[in-house]
Design an enzyme around this catalytic site. Sequence first.
Site, mmCIF file in Angstrom:
data_model
loop_
_atom_site.group_PDB
_atom_site.id
_atom_site.type_symbol
_atom_site.label_atom_id
_atom_site.label_comp_id
_atom_site.label_asym_id
_atom_site.label_seq_id
_atom_site.Cartn_x
_atom_site.Cartn_y
_atom_site.Cartn_z
ATOM 1 N N TYR A 146 71.235 50.823 88.342
ATOM 2 C CA TYR A 146 70.761 51.091 86.976
ATOM 3 C C TYR A 146 70.576 52.600 86.743
ATOM 4 O O TYR A 146 70.666 53.082 85.629
ATOM 5 C CB TYR A 146 69.465 50.313 86.714
ATOM 6 C CG TYR A 146 69.234 50.006 85.257
ATOM 7 C CD1 TYR A 146 70.194 49.314 84.503
ATOM 8 C CD2 TYR A 146 68.073 50.402 84.602
ATOM 9 C CE1 TYR A 146 69.988 49.030 83.166
ATOM 10 C CE2 TYR A 146 67.862 50.114 83.260
ATOM 11 C CZ TYR A 146 68.821 49.438 82.557
ATOM 12 O OH TYR A 146 68.613 49.160 81.224
ATOM 13 N N LYS B 111 64.735 54.148 80.475
ATOM 14 C CA LYS B 111 63.890 53.006 80.090
ATOM 15 C C LYS B 111 62.411 53.285 80.405
ATOM 16 O O LYS B 111 61.530 52.845 79.666
ATOM 17 C CB LYS B 111 64.353 51.722 80.786
ATOM 18 C CG LYS B 111 65.725 51.215 80.324
ATOM 19 C CD LYS B 111 65.807 50.996 78.831
ATOM 20 C CE LYS B 111 67.068 50.237 78.436
ATOM 21 N NZ LYS B 111 67.299 50.270 76.968
#
Length: 269
Positions: free
Chosen positions: A160, A167
């Site tokens: 990720y 995020k």
Amino acid sequence: MGMFTGKKGLVFGIANDHSIAWAITQQLRDEGAEMAFTHLPDKDPERPRMERRLRKLVDDFDKFIMPCDVQNDDDLDAVFAKAKEEFGEIDFLLHSIAYAPMDDLKGPVHGVSRDGFKLSMEISCYSLISLCHRARDIMKPGGSILTLTYLGGEKVIPGYNVMGVCKAALESTTEYLAHELGTEGIRVNALSAGPLKTLSSSAVGEFDQMVKLYSAFSPLRRNVTPEEVGKAGAWLLSDMASGVVGETLHVDSGYHIMGAPPHDAKIGE
Ligand code: NAD
């Protein structure tokens, strides 16, 4: 009468029928919401692929559709001016937008370029700030704003990479905005979805492995469906969640609570 009868809102982030924003929109539509939508500007006006894909989905119920690149202030101003003209005031806003250049997304994080980092943060995090800033002027007290996030912002999820950093910033931004807009009666929340196959997630390394892990490790021993994310998203945007503020709601079959694999986990099968 539906939960959203008489309510009006803006939806940013439908690229196609796999988009999470589309899953949420379907629930909002079924509950009677009136909505306007944006799409990424098409580079070739002769072949407006983005606009066409969105129109195919929302043509029979949109109030209006406009191009909007969240990097462009003129685009943003135009969307909110149009929303004011068409709706007067709005009740909700959905932000379902993220981007990182492929070379930076594939990692490692320590190798991310300066420009790639700025671009990823601008589109994936600053865009929420710029939308909230403009939404304040036309949003009714009692209004609700929702963004989409992922567990990779809280914990390290290999693959990720820089998006996890974005995020984390997005979730913190959600809390600060919730604090500030709360005094105006506007709620800001985030929904942390389990992995769903979409245009964006197909760019994330080890996505297929994550899907397997959720099936093996999560309390429900399965992945979530777009419909489940859609329903929870619509709930957060609705008056049913009127006391929920600055929250990151996990809709991930419970995967986020696990600290070790369950005894019956068969990894990789
Ligand atoms: P998607 O590709 O369907 O949606 C991403 C959207 O971002 C697209 O509509 C794209 O046009 C838009 N976008 C990108 N750059 C933009 C820009 N400069 N200006 C305006 N719009 C821009 O993929 P998705 O999976 O539905 O992603 C929506 C959100 O959900 C993202 O924030 C993503 O990180 C988050 N999310 C996805 C998953 C998943 O597994 N798919 C899980 C958790 C969170």
